[in-house]
Design an enzyme around this catalytic site. Structure first.
Site, short mmCIF file in Angstrom:
data_model
loop_
_atom_site.label_atom_id
_atom_site.label_comp_id
_atom_site.label_asym_id
_atom_site.label_seq_id
_atom_site.Cartn_x
_atom_site.Cartn_y
_atom_site.Cartn_z
N LYS A 165 0.91 -1.13 -0.01
CA LYS A 165 0.07 0.04 -0.13
C LYS A 165 0.81 1.17 -0.14
CE LYS A 165 -2.32 2.29 2.91
NZ LYS A 165 -2.50 4.11 2.00
N GLU A 220 10.53 1.22 10.25
CA GLU A 220 11.62 2.37 10.40
C GLU A 220 10.68 3.49 10.46
OE1 GLU A 220 12.76 5.37 9.50
OE2 GLU A 220 13.51 5.04 7.53
N CYS A 280 14.06 10.52 6.56
CA CYS A 280 13.96 10.09 8.14
C CYS A 280 15.47 10.39 8.87
CB CYS A 280 13.57 8.43 8.01
SG CYS A 280 12.42 8.12 7.46
N GLU A 336 10.71 15.26 15.19
CA GLU A 336 11.22 15.22 13.67
C GLU A 336 10.15 16.23 12.80
OE1 GLU A 336 12.10 11.60 11.93
OE2 GLU A 336 12.18 12.15 10.05
#
Lengths: 128, 507
Positions: free
Chosen positions: B189, B263, B302, B403
């Site tokens: 997906k 992750e 990331c 983040e």
């Protein structure tokens, strides 16, 4: 008259309206604040109990929303809270397309946090 | 070089279809509930195609197709599976521009990056796992004179992959290549922000893949991602994204007792020791570029080096040079090959970045450059552009701990080695880090002391296959871009064989 107890979380009128609609569709809901990449650092909205909070999560408060029977719980992981505890968080909504499993995504909108520093009076009330 | 024509415009190297259904069992299948959603390009904010809005019914069909394909695929010889991966790589290489422009248009990143990094890395990834598979061997252990333990690598079965939007084709490849090499069938997906470019890839390679080995379901997380991640017929889930969804996926996996690789991002420190500025030479120039890499891919990585730690002896001058270097970053139309920073991937992403710039200011951090949304005008006026932004502050501020996933770096100074390590490791995450030093001993020690799965030493933002990538701490579980990932997509069969003619003598 007593001053109301300080709160860590609040909700804008637009976000409250969206939460009312989501509760109509999905039943009672909850929030867990995400960290990390991509759609992280955003509040995720789930059917209540879908996301299992654990002993290391912190209950930041419950949003009282007109027309929603129960307070909508807002949670964050404990280690993350240590870096956030000095800020007040307001759940807002903007147009856009978040991913993740948050309930509002199919509506073409995304919950978003707006932050401000807690005042020293608020902090004193919250940390006791 | 100039500017590529937008997909659909005259002279464009790529066309998007006006609508994409689900890719199930080797063909396009209309969604069970008939719903579609619009897919805008962040370059202009305008929709350019519409995507099937998948539901649990579509997920079940895709898993049916994958289940019927997986035993044949898993039994193919390694040479056959590797051969198909090599053919995929070759097909991609011959269509590099097409894929690069498609991904840039959908994600908003500069085509300069997709041409030079995203697509070439994806191509090499298929080749790497083709090679890793051919070189993979089981083991045997001689338990005693008559007893041998044979260890075979066997596929898991049907696996689910949930792909992020920051590198739509490369991140899909990071997961597809090892899964297919390992003999699994995939239900994938894509992110709802970038659901279409993978279909440009599929059109190029569909004839190479046996029907059902790769199935793509589009849709929203709550409607399609959850039924996929929680499905009891799925043997493994791979996810790249954020911590709360990561926890939810781990929670579903615990219900089905299946392995997961996740992750989940980071807040990566980029550390510059005093001796970086010992000479104003090529290395110093390289280190300044290393600082500026926080703006690569609009910060939507990331491992974005979003915390810069600069030693106090060089702090003032190095930071001034870094600000100047950052101001040189060229914004513009992402399809222009001179553009160095493009659009953020979605409007909510833009709003989130601006909300972090706001809290950074409230917390007292100082903006050294940037700090605002950019209006590029013309057809780009509806797009989502942010100035590369440098904050100066301290590590307890939220802009140093969360983040932001935008072109925003927060800079602070450190006094000595211990101070640097303390600050670097004062974070919930441990995905990436950078160390810049001329002294090899310092660089080595720092690289070992930083609690992160990938430490770049005197370089940053390089993602070659053959080097393991994955997180310490809350950044996740698993190691991608390395043959280690083959293990994450296989299970061990032990045949314990006894070659003696004699009874054991127990009964």
């Amino acid at each position: 008259m007593n001053t109301p107890a300080p709160q860590r979380v609040a909700v804008t009128d637009q976000a409250a309206e969206l939460i009312r609609r989501l509760v109509e569709q999905h039943g009672h809901v909850m929030f867990h604040q995400s960290g990390g990449c991509c759609d992280g650092s955003s509040p995720m909205c789930y059917p209540h109990g879908e996301f299992r909070t654990g002993v290391n999560d912190v209950h930041l408060g419950a949003l009282e929303i007109e027309g929603v029977a129960e307070g909508v719980e807002v949670w964050m992981s404990g280690p993350q809270f240590e870096y956030w505890r000095h800020t007040h968080l307001t759940i807002d909504v903007v147009s856009g397309r978040g991913s993740g499993f948050s309930l509002e995504a199919p509506e073409g909108v995304r919950f978003l946090l707006r932050s401000r520093l807690l005042t020293s009076e608020e902090l004193a009330g919250l940390e006791t | 070089m100039g500017q590529y024509a937008a997909p659909g415009a005259a002279g464009s190297v790529v066309e998007y279809r006006s609508r994409y259904d689900h890719f199930i069992g080797g063909e396009y299948v209309v969604p069970a509930k008939g719903g579609y959603f619009e897919n805008p390009t962040p370059i202009t904010g305008k929709p350019f195609t519409e995507m099937a809005r998948g539901t649990a019914e579509d997920v079940e069909r895709a898993i049916d197709a994958a289940e019927s394909a997986v035993s044949t695929w898993g039994r193919k010889s390694p040479a056959e599976r590797a051969g198909i991966l090599l053919s995929i790589a070759e097909r991609m290489e011959r269509n590099l521009e097409k894929l690069a422009v498609a991904e840039s248009w959908e994600n908003g990143k500069p085509v300069r990056e997709t041409l030079a990094a995203d697509i070439p890395l994806a191509i090499d990834h298929f080749r790497y796992f083709a090679g890793a598979l051919r070189a993979q061997e089981g083991t045997l252990s001689q338990v005693d004179e008559d007893t041998v333990a044979y260890h075979f690598h066997e596929p898991l079965g049907v696996v689910a992959q949930i792909i992020p939007w920051n590198f739509p084709i490369l991140m899909a490849t990071w997961k597809l290549a090892p899964a297919l090499a390992g003999g699994n069938a995939v239900v994938l997906k894509p992110a709802e922000q970038t659901p279409a470019s993978i279909h440009v890839l599929l059109e190029l390679i569909a004839d190479l893949l046996p029907a059902g080995t790769v199935n793509v379901i589009n849709g929203f997380g709550v409607e399609a991602g959850k039924p996929l991640a929680s499905n009891p017929r799925i043997r493994k889930v791979a996810f790249t994204g954020e911590t709360t969804t990561g926890r939810l996926i781990l929670q579903y996996a615990s219900e089905n007792i299946i392995p997961v690789t996740v992750e989940l991002g980071g807040k990566s420190p980029n550390i510059f020791f005093n001796d970086v500025a010992a000479a104003d030479d090529a290395f110093y120039d390289k280190a300044l570029e290393g600082f500026t890499l926080f703006a690569l891919n609009q910060g939507e990585v990331c491992t974005c080096p979003s915390r810069a730690l600069v030693q106090s002896g060089i702090y003032r001058d190095f930071t001034a040079d870094a600000v100047a270097r950052t101001k040189n970053i060229t914004p513009g139309h992402p399809l222009d090959t001179d553009t160095q920073i493009g659009a953020q991937a979605s409007n909510d992403q833009l709003e989130k970045i601006l909300s972090y710039i706001d809290i950074g200011k409230q917390e007292g951090a100082k903006i050294l450059t940037g700090g605002s949304r950019v209006e590029l005008g013309g057809e780009l006026s509806g797009g989502y552009y942010v100035e590369p932004t440098i904050f100066e502050g301290h590590n307890k501020q939220r802009i140093f701990q969360e983040e932001i996933f935008g072109p925003v770096v927060s800079v602070t100074s450190f006094d000595d080695y211990e101070d640097a390590m303390r600050t670097a490791n004062d974070t919930l995450y441990g995905l990436g880090a950078g160390v810049w030093a001329r002294n090899g001993n310092t660089a080595y020690r720092a690289g070992r002391d930083i609690q992160a799965g990938r430490v770049w030493v005197n370089n940053y933002h390089s993602y070659p296959a053959h080097a393991a990538f994955g997180g310490y701490k809350q950044s996740g579980i698993g190691r991608e871009t390395h043959k280690m990932m083959l293990d994450h997509y296989q299970q061990t069969k032990n045949l314990l064989v006894n070659y003696s003619e004699s009874a054991m003598g127990l009964f």
